[in-house]
Scaffold this active site. Structure first.
Site, PDB file in Angstrom:
ATOM      1  N   TYR A 199       0.880  -1.159   0.000  1.00  8.48           N
ATOM      2  CA  TYR A 199       0.000   0.000   0.000  1.00  8.48           C
ATOM      3  C   TYR A 199       0.921   1.212   0.000  1.00  8.48           C
ATOM      4  O   TYR A 199       1.633   1.450   0.972  1.00  8.48           O
ATOM      5  CB  TYR A 199      -0.868   0.047   1.262  1.00  8.48           C
ATOM      6  CG  TYR A 199      -2.144  -0.757   1.206  1.00  8.48           C
ATOM      7  CD1 TYR A 199      -3.180  -0.376   0.367  1.00  8.48           C
ATOM      8  CD2 TYR A 199      -2.334  -1.868   2.027  1.00  8.48           C
ATOM      9  CE1 TYR A 199      -4.369  -1.093   0.333  1.00  8.48           C
ATOM     10  CE2 TYR A 199      -3.513  -2.586   2.001  1.00  8.48           C
ATOM     11  CZ  TYR A 199      -4.531  -2.196   1.158  1.00  8.48           C
ATOM     12  OH  TYR A 199      -5.695  -2.905   1.131  1.00  8.48           O
ATOM     13  N   ASP A 220      -7.338  -1.729  -5.385  1.00  2.66           N
ATOM     14  CA  ASP A 220      -8.798  -1.786  -5.348  1.00  2.66           C
ATOM     15  C   ASP A 220      -9.402  -1.098  -4.135  1.00  2.66           C
ATOM     16  O   ASP A 220     -10.614  -1.147  -3.939  1.00  2.66           O
ATOM     17  CB  ASP A 220      -9.302  -3.234  -5.426  1.00  2.66           C
ATOM     18  CG  ASP A 220      -8.573  -4.170  -4.483  1.00  2.66           C
ATOM     19  OD1 ASP A 220      -7.826  -3.685  -3.613  1.00  2.66           O
ATOM     20  OD2 ASP A 220      -8.737  -5.400  -4.623  1.00  2.66           O
ATOM     21  N   HIS A 269     -11.619  -6.451  -3.737  1.00  5.52           N
ATOM     22  CA  HIS A 269     -11.204  -6.299  -2.339  1.00  5.52           C
ATOM     23  C   HIS A 269     -12.133  -7.082  -1.406  1.00  5.52           C
ATOM     24  O   HIS A 269     -12.443  -6.652  -0.296  1.00  5.52           O
ATOM     25  CB  HIS A 269     -11.173  -4.820  -1.946  1.00  5.52           C
ATOM     26  CG  HIS A 269     -10.128  -4.486  -0.917  1.00  5.52           C
ATOM     27  ND1 HIS A 269      -8.788  -4.453  -1.197  1.00  5.52           N
ATOM     28  CD2 HIS A 269     -10.235  -4.190   0.406  1.00  5.52           C
ATOM     29  CE1 HIS A 269      -8.115  -4.135  -0.102  1.00  5.52           C
ATOM     30  NE2 HIS A 269      -8.973  -3.989   0.887  1.00  5.52           N
TER      31      HIS A 269
END
Length: 523
Positions: A244, A273, A391
């Site tokens: 991330y 996502d 996700h």
């Protein structure tokens, strides 16, 4: 001899000027750390004057305290006998929350892992054993859970086409993922906070994967360090690492340098996502049973049910008043984990930046349209693969299941399959689900919630049972189809017409449109 502190004494230090917390039986003065806490000072102040061990421990890898605080911050032992009586935590069944199918099954007597015959059984057993906040985080999804539900149910609309008079004595589930040998065509997708369900955490999942020769993608928000997770891994065991990207890019760059020192990690999985957190109402409700976590940023604090990122700013209350009112605890576990995550990623800026900071292959996770899959394929060889995913239904509700996107790619731009490897995740409950995805062109299939519930049901052995059940079901399906090897599975083994009727029916990508998307992605 160090002074022993009482609960009443610790309670006196609950302000930005003097902030104490109790961790692992000791009192810490964290006042000077407040301005530099990665998740912002609010969340620490929310826990000020209390024993924060339960909230802190599943989130922070060992050594975090020692790295973050000077030795003088450890004031002395805490007298646990002075704590007020704790209220019993409500189970999911006691809160009035609608029951999931797993919770309904949880009312049946599942006493041990041996009683679990499928993944729903393992989820039901885990639901009985894990805390309310762990269940809420693992179970929750966006809005009305429509995408999560469709993730599970879409596979039932795809029919298998068994063949007869085929020797099915031999069945080999081995395959390759990004050129690396694995023993099963499914893998553990990146999922955070494994230690919420069991102290074995992500390392326990890794131990189970090692036994079955399965790939594991380590979550960026894992509750253990990557070094701890891969330590002692089986020879040849394969890992990926989820990225991330952070607002402070230097933090991501430093983490990539750490990952490069781990030879077990073979690729970086860039998750796309969930650029912002979805509205997960089961998780948000868990704030009422102590699910607040010390990782929330000031920007992303609060509930997904309000447009104000700063509850104090919205109400005009002072921070201390806001904490007293309980507002700073809104949002749940999932919301908290987005602290510092960058929402400004683009084709134009992010891939060139990532190319500068890693030599590892890139897998892009979270593609939900054939257009994005096509653009990603044009970034080969830097991009080696894509994971089609919504996700787990935890971001945008009513987003398509990954099988829809897989079929879109087959319809509009099948050349993608020859350029990069295509994986799917979300909703896998049966070995037949895995086989159907492979027949439609997926190179491998990811598991998100299943390993977490397996871990909650029985630690390492629970994850092993999860993988054992799924592998056995895959083998049975392959034998009944008359297919000896994973590579032999193909479109002729399934009838997906019922799902194809629901696919996007736009114009798709013609030559000029494809060229335009490619140019746009490079500008």
């Amino acid at each position: 001899m160090a002074k022993t502190y009482t609960y009443a004494e610790v309670q006196e230090h609950r302000s930005p000027a003097s902030c104490w917390v109790v961790l692992y039986g000791h009192v810490y003065d964290v006042t000077t750390f407040l301005p530099s806490h990665p998740g912002g000072s609010k969340i620490i102040l929310q826990l000020a004057g209390t024993d924060a061990t339960e909230e802190y421990d599943p989130i922070h890898p060992p050594g975090t305290l020692e790295d973050s605080l000077p030795a003088s911050a450890k004031l002395g032992p805490f007298d646990t006998t002075t704590l007020p009586a704790a209220q019993e935590e409500a189970s999911p069944a006691q809160t009035g929350t609608p029951k999931s199918p797993a919770q309904e099954q949880a009312e049946e007597p599942l006493a041990s892992l041996d009683d679990c015959l499928n993944l729903d059984d393992l989820e039901a057993l885990a639901t009985r054993k894990i805390s309310r906040k762990a269940w809420a985080y693992y179970y929750s999804a966006g809005d009305d859970l429509r995408s999560k539900t469709l993730n599970n149910t879409v596979y039932s609309r795809i029919l298998l086409r068994p063949r007869i008079f085929v020797d099915c004595t031999r069945c080999d589930t081995r395959t390759t993922i990004l050129g690396h040998n694995v023993n099963v065509p499914f893998f553990v997708s990146p999922a955070a906070m494994a230690r919420l369900g069991n102290p074995a955490g992500e390392k326990g999942i890794a131990q189970a994967c090692g036994k079955f020769g399965a790939l594991q993608i380590i979550s960026n928000n894992a509750s253990q360090t990557p070094e701890q997770i891969v330590e002692g891994s089986a020879e040849g065991q394969v890992f990926g690492w989820q990225l991330y990207v952070q607002n402070e890019r230097a933090k991501s760059e430093a983490m990539l340098q750490r990952i490069h020192r781990l030879p077990q990690v073979k690729f970086v999985c860039l998750t796309l996502d969930a650029p912002v957190p979805g509205k997960r109402e089961h998780d948000e409700r868990s704030k009422n049973v102590g699910a607040s976590l010390p990782v929330r940023s000031s920007v992303q604090a609060g509930s997904a049910s309000t447009t104000s990122p700063d509850p104090a700013a919205k109400s005009g209350m002072r921070l201390e008043e806001n904490i007293e009112a309980g507002e700073a605890g809104a949002g749940g576990v999932g919301k908290a984990l987005f602290a510092g995550t960058a929402p400004d990623l683009t084709w134009k800026t992010t891939l060139p930046w990532l190319r500068k900071h890693t030599h590892l292959p890139i897998v892009l996770k979270g593609l939900q349209t054939h257009e994005d899959a096509y653009i990603a394929s044009l970034h080969a060889p830097q991009v080696k693969g894509i994971i089609l995913s919504n996700h787990g239904g935890r971001a945008m509700d009513t987003a398509p299941p990954s099988i829809h996107t897989l079929l879109e790619i087959r319809k509009y731009c099948p050349e993608v399959f020859s350029r990069i490897e295509v994986f799917v995740d979300g909703g896998i409950k049966r070995g037949t689900d895995v086989v159907k995805a492979l027949c439609l062109g997926a190179k491998g299939v990811g598991l998100g919630r299943a390993p977490l519930f397996g871990l909650g049901a029985g630690g390492v052995e629970g994850v092993e049972r999860t993988l054992e059940i799924l592998k056995a079901e895959v083998e049975t399906a392959m034998r009944l189809l008359g297919v000896e090897e994973v590579g032999g599975l193909g479109r002729r083994h399934v009838n997906a017409r019922a799902v194809e009727r629901d696919l996007y029916d736009g114009d798709g990508l013609g030559g000029w449109e494809k060229a335009g998307l490619w140019v746009g992605s490079k500008l």
